[in-house]
Write a protein that holds these residues in place. Structure first.
Motif, PDB file in Angstrom:
ATOM      1  N   ALA A  58       0.825  -1.208   0.000  1.00 22.43           N
ATOM      2  CA  ALA A  58       0.000   0.000   0.000  1.00 22.43           C
ATOM      3  C   ALA A  58       0.861   1.260   0.000  1.00 22.43           C
ATOM      4  O   ALA A  58       0.511   2.271  -0.621  1.00 22.43           O
ATOM      5  N   ARG A  75      -5.841   4.737   2.887  1.00 23.53           N
ATOM      6  CA  ARG A  75      -6.764   4.157   3.869  1.00 23.53           C
ATOM      7  C   ARG A  75      -6.398   2.711   4.176  1.00 23.53           C
ATOM      8  O   ARG A  75      -6.455   2.275   5.336  1.00 23.53           O
ATOM      9  N   VAL A  76      -6.039   1.934   3.155  1.00 20.93           N
ATOM     10  CA  VAL A  76      -5.614   0.555   3.392  1.00 20.93           C
ATOM     11  C   VAL A  76      -4.350   0.530   4.249  1.00 20.93           C
ATOM     12  O   VAL A  76      -4.224  -0.274   5.186  1.00 20.93           O
ATOM     13  N   TYR A  80      -4.344  -1.267   8.061  1.00 21.03           N
ATOM     14  CA  TYR A  80      -3.465  -2.394   8.417  1.00 21.03           C
ATOM     15  C   TYR A  80      -2.399  -1.972   9.421  1.00 21.03           C
ATOM     16  O   TYR A  80      -1.920  -2.812  10.207  1.00 21.03           O
ATOM     17  N   GLY A 127      -8.564  -9.951   4.039  1.00 19.89           N
ATOM     18  CA  GLY A 127      -8.463  -8.561   3.586  1.00 19.89           C
ATOM     19  C   GLY A 127      -7.229  -8.305   2.741  1.00 19.89           C
ATOM     20  O   GLY A 127      -7.256  -7.504   1.806  1.00 19.89           O
ATOM     21  N   SER A 128      -6.137  -9.012   3.056  1.00 19.92           N
ATOM     22  CA  SER A 128      -4.930  -8.840   2.254  1.00 19.92           C
ATOM     23  C   SER A 128      -5.146  -9.326   0.826  1.00 19.92           C
ATOM     24  O   SER A 128      -4.647  -8.719  -0.133  1.00 19.92           O
ATOM     25  N   PHE A 131      -7.727  -6.460  -0.777  1.00 19.44           N
ATOM     26  CA  PHE A 131      -7.129  -5.142  -0.960  1.00 19.44           C
ATOM     27  C   PHE A 131      -5.837  -5.209  -1.774  1.00 19.44           C
ATOM     28  O   PHE A 131      -5.543  -4.294  -2.552  1.00 19.44           O
ATOM     29  N   LEU A 135      -5.277  -3.114  -5.211  1.00 13.60           N
ATOM     30  CA  LEU A 135      -4.178  -2.159  -5.354  1.00 13.60           C
ATOM     31  C   LEU A 135      -3.294  -2.502  -6.554  1.00 13.60           C
ATOM     32  O   LEU A 135      -2.876  -1.604  -7.306  1.00 13.60           O
TER      33      LEU A 135
END
Length: 297
Positions: A58, A75-76, A80, A127-128, A131, A135
């Motif tokens: 990110a 935001r990500v 995290y 989530g990884s 997201f 990305l």
């Protein structure tokens, strides 16, 4: 220039070293947290790469993307970072996690806090995946804006200075002299060391008449473009031969042979045989008359 590049390279290397050491410190805590929520030894070793690795991804995305995509990447990165901080904090509060003697799925004594921590620890890998894929897709589809080039002649001044001659200035009309207007006396040459006597005022001299400037109205030129005049070129003229009235009547009869009486109109005949409205009305009257005679017979 070389010194500047060396300085930037040294700064990047120092940042990589600091990030690597910070990852090593965080790796121990995240590995123990992953083992506490049910991960095996291999999964526990890879768990820190899932959390801190997405943070590094990110961070790189924020340097490449722009506008809304950059805000999403920030935001990500922030989410995290907070999640990693919370898990490291829990690892420091629970000594049993260091020796892996804690019960599975038990990160806090209070049940609501324990449920929230377990949900946080188990949702970070999912989530990884989401997201991280988003990305990477945004970075691959990103098109950097072109760098504008400044022309050397772009800053030339376009201002012009208007010089007015004396002929362009308005002509001033002297005020008329009336008999009651006082006139200054003419100057008298005075010799050296001679006394000056008062000079009597001389009679007023009427100035020469000034010719008045006649003003005429001049028609302003129209700025609207004039229409082109002349003969129509032969290319624009229709190449279809002109038909005689008998030919038009024959074509109308053929076109309206199967038409009902209500459909025999001037507009319908005009479209069928492609003629003028005047000819269409004449053909309509003729065809209706022929149909009436045929019906009577």
């Amino acid at each position: 220039m070389n010194l500047h590049r060396k300085g930037r390279a040294a700064l990047v290397l120092a940042l990589v070293a600091v990030v690597g050491m910070a990852f090593r410190v965080s790796w121990n805590a995240l590995r123990d947290i992953a083992g506490a929520v049910g991960a095996d030894d291999t999964a526990a070793m890879l768990y820190p790469f899932v959390v801190d690795g997405l943070m590094a991804l990110a961070l790189i995305a924020t340097l490449v993307l722009a506008d809304r995509d950059r805000t999403f990447a920030l935001r990500v990165l922030g989410a995290y970072t907070v999640a990693s901080l919370v898990l490291n904090y829990v690892h420091g509060l629970v000594p049993e996690l260091h020796g892996r003697t804690v019960d599975w799925g038990r990160l806090a004594d209070w049940d609501p806090a324990n449920w929230a921590l377990v949900l946080l620890a188990t949702s970070l890998p999912v989530g990884s995946i989401y997201f991280g894929s988003d990305l990477v897709a945004k970075v691959l589809h990103h098109r950097p804006a072109p760098i504008p080039t400044v022309s050397t002649n772009a800053e030339e001044s376009t201002e012009t200075v208007t010089k007015r001659s004396m002929a362009d200035l308005p002509v001033s009309t002297p005020a008329p002299i009336t008999p009651n207007t006082a006139v200054l006396p003419r100057p008298v040459a005075v010799g050296f060391l001679k006394s000056t006597l008062p000079v009597k005022p001389s009679p007023s001299i009427a100035p020469a008449p000034v010719a008045t400037i006649e003003r005429r109205a001049v028609a302003a030129e129209s700025t609207r473009p004039r229409r082109a005049t002349g003969r129509v070129p032969a290319v624009a003229k229709s190449t279809r031969p002109k038909r005689t009235p008998d030919q038009l009547l024959a074509e109308a009869r053929e076109a309206t042979a199967d038409w009902p009486d209500a459909k025999v109109t001037a507009e319908g005949i005009r479209r069928a045989v492609r003629t003028s409205p005047v000819n269409a009305r004449a053909l309509r009257d003729t065809l209706r008359a022929e149909r009436a005679e045929g019906a009577a017979a």
